[in-house]
Design a protein around this motif. Structure first.
Motif, short mmCIF file in Angstrom:
data_model
loop_
_atom_site.label_atom_id
_atom_site.label_comp_id
_atom_site.label_asym_id
_atom_site.label_seq_id
_atom_site.Cartn_x
_atom_site.Cartn_y
_atom_site.Cartn_z
N LEU A 11 0.84 -1.21 0.00
CA LEU A 11 0.00 0.00 0.00
C LEU A 11 0.87 1.25 0.00
N LEU A 12 1.87 1.29 0.86
CA LEU A 12 2.73 2.47 0.94
C LEU A 12 3.54 2.68 -0.33
N ILE A 13 3.99 1.59 -0.92
CA ILE A 13 4.70 1.69 -2.20
C ILE A 13 3.77 2.22 -3.28
N PHE A 73 -5.28 -3.22 -0.73
CA PHE A 73 -4.83 -3.40 0.65
C PHE A 73 -5.91 -4.09 1.48
N VAL A 74 -7.12 -3.60 1.42
CA VAL A 74 -8.23 -4.17 2.20
C VAL A 74 -8.44 -5.63 1.82
N LEU A 95 -2.03 -2.36 13.55
CA LEU A 95 -1.42 -2.97 12.37
C LEU A 95 -1.28 -1.97 11.23
N LEU A 96 -2.32 -1.15 11.02
CA LEU A 96 -2.29 -0.14 9.96
C LEU A 96 -1.24 0.93 10.26
N GLN A 97 -1.10 1.28 11.52
CA GLN A 97 -0.18 2.35 11.92
C GLN A 97 1.16 1.79 12.40
N ASP A 108 6.45 6.36 5.93
CA ASP A 108 5.59 5.40 6.62
C ASP A 108 4.13 5.83 6.47
N TYR A 109 3.22 5.14 7.14
CA TYR A 109 1.79 5.42 7.02
C TYR A 109 1.46 6.89 7.30
#
Length: 133
Positions: A11-13, A73-74, A95-97, A108-109
């Motif tokens: 997701l971050l990528i 992601f979801v 987990l998300l953070q 990061d997130y």
């Protein structure tokens, strides 16, 4: 270890890749809308929630890319959480953070969706207004 680490990393990528052609990804409106979509779809796991097609990016193509990244992601993270029996609001938010998951550029997130203080919410994900003010 974070069982959704690979999902979050992807997701971050994806967010970073989108930002390369849509700088407004760092605008507060986009960050807020993306964060709200992730909170509703993943952290709160709201049934029948459909991630909106417009998330604040200036073009339809950019919105489609952002929405697709969130949906992927979801779709990746929920089955893992189900298998691991991770169902609580605070567990999923943690987990998300996960600040240890970063892109090659070091993001990061928080760079993409901001930080949500866990103590502002009860165990069902309802805002504790006395703590927010």
């Amino acid at each position: 270890m974070n069982p959704i680490r690979e999902c979050l990393s992807r997701l971050l990528i994806d967010f970073e890749r989108i930002r390369n052609s849509h700088e407004e990804l760092f605008d507060s409106e986009v960050r807020e809308q993306a964060g709200n979509a992730l909170m509703t779809a993943f952290v709160r796991r709201t049934r029948d929630y459909d991630i909106p097609p417009a998330l604040g990016i200036f073009s339809d193509a950019g919105n489609a890319l952002l929405r697709s990244a969130i949906v992927q992601f979801v779709d990746c993270a929920i089955p893992i959480c189900d298998a691991e029996r991770i169902g609580g609001f605070h567990e999923r938010l943690k987990l998300l953070q996960d600040g240890e998951v970063r892109t090659e550029c070091g993001n990061d997130y928080d760079e993409f969706i901001g930080h949500t203080p866990p103590d502002w919410y009860d165990s069902d994900g309802n805002v504790l207004w006395d703590r927010v003010r």
